[in-house]
Design an enzyme around this catalytic site. Structure first.
Site, PDB file in Angstrom:
ATOM      1  N   TYR A 268      78.993 107.005  91.590  1.00  0.00           N
ATOM      2  CA  TYR A 268      78.103 106.519  92.651  1.00  0.00           C
ATOM      3  C   TYR A 268      78.268 105.019  92.842  1.00  0.00           C
ATOM      4  CZ  TYR A 268      73.668 105.500  95.051  1.00  0.00           C
ATOM      5  OH  TYR A 268      72.711 105.069  95.930  1.00  0.00           O
TER       6      TYR A 268
ATOM      7  N   LYS B 261      79.649 103.147  96.240  1.00  0.00           N
ATOM      8  CA  LYS B 261      78.880 102.136  96.957  1.00  0.00           C
ATOM      9  C   LYS B 261      79.637 100.806  97.018  1.00  0.00           C
ATOM     10  CE  LYS B 261      75.051 104.050  98.362  1.00  0.00           C
ATOM     11  NZ  LYS B 261      74.693 104.083  99.818  1.00  0.00           N
TER      12      LYS B 261
END
Length: 327
Positions: free
Chosen positions: A150, A154
């Site tokens: 994640y 990002k």
């Protein structure tokens, strides 16, 4: 009339943002029209001129949104941390590939308008872009060293959006959100979900599971603060950002033990007794690689404001989600 699109408008933050825009407008401007895009919407949710159902993983859905040439786009949608870690392909498709397609579509539509369409895009990133080793307080110039899928996704999205802004196709502001607590509703698949759960469930008379040690420290902000960040970002003077369009948002750094004491002050020992400790090595490993405290000088200088302390975060949840609770 300013036309506003909220991608991820069916989610918790998207719904609260839509409610805020309906009540207060944007930058004092009430002549706005809000469109929500998501896979589904809650029954009786926030008001909107239009609700569009679709998926970020479907390029045609992204193309259709961009072709509508909204003035302001809030991009909030993502596969959350625990889900992105457990489902590698899904995480990269939604948090990576779809963002790349979005930036390409915006660039193409900007060119098709002969440069006339330059939307303001506010994109939500995460403090998960940072990984250990950490200084005591992470500064604005800390290198990106994500230790989760994640966080890596990002980080890539930040570079893509910043480059889109550099090319002049959009006015881009990327904001790295703290972990948002206390989230209303049911737990989600985020590894950080327990940070809300250990407050929300006891306040609702339910058992909460705590998978990490009491000395785990983390960076938090309330949903009310998060919507404030988004609205403020939409009205920023872009000249103040220079070549770095990415900002780490302010927040509250506290330990799990300090969270629990804030709960005790708000609801007493009976609520705290509903927290059950159940160590989870997967959650502990993910959270152990997350940052704990920040010195977000740029965001503070630009007027972003957060909650004063975790007691205020608990009070906001009670005021906004449990209005009939006794004082």
């Amino acid at each position: 009339m300013r036309r506003i699109l909220i991608i991820g408008g069916g989610g918790m933050v998207g719904q609260k943002l839509a409610h805020r825009l309906s009540a207060h407008g944007l930058d004092g401007d009430r002549n706005i029209e809000v469109t929500l895009f998501d896979m589904a919407f809650p029954e009786g949710g926030a008001p909107a001129a239009e609700r569009i159902t679709g998926q970020l993983g479907t390029p045609a859905d992204i193309d259709s949104l961009v072709a509508a040439r909204y003035d302001v786009i809030f991009h909030l949608a993502a596969v959350v941390s625990g889900d992105a870690e457990a489902n590698y392909q899904k995480g990269w498709e939604i948090n990576g590939a779809s963002v790349l397609h979005f930036t390409r579509a915006v660039q193409a539509e900007h060119a098709a308008s002969d440069g006339a369409w330059v939307p303001r895009i506010v994109f939500t990133s995460s403090i998960a872009v940072f990984g250990p080793p950490f200084p005591e307080k992470i500064p604005d110039d800390q290198p990106l060293t994500p230790q989760t899928s994640y966080g890596a996704q990002k980080a890539c999205a930040e570079f893509m959006l910043n480059d889109l802004g550099r090319k002049g196709a959009a006015e881009v502001v990327v904001i790295r959100l703290p972990t948002i607590v206390v989230r209303p509703g049911k737990p989600n698949l985020a590894a950080s979900s327990f940070f809300s759960g250990i407050i929300r469930e006891p306040l609702n008379g339910q058992e909460a599971v705590l998978p990490v040690e009491d000395d785990v420290r983390h960076w938090h902000a309330s949903p009310r603060a998060a919507t404030g960040f988004l609205v403020h970002a939409a009205g920023l003077d872009m000249a103040l950002l220079g070549d770095n369009r990415v900002l780490t948002m302010p927040g509250v750094s506290c330990t799990v033990a300090e969270q629990i004491e804030a709960l005790r002050r708000a609801a007493g020992d009976r609520a705290v007794a509903l927290i059950r400790r159940a160590p989870d090595e997967t959650i502990r490993r993910i959270v152990g690689g997350w940052p704990r405290d920040f010195a977000p000088k740029r965001a503070l200088a630009l007027g972003f404001t957060a909650d004063r302390d975790f007691d205020e975060i608990v009070r906001i949840y009670i005021e906004d989600e449990l209005p009939d609770s006794p004082p």
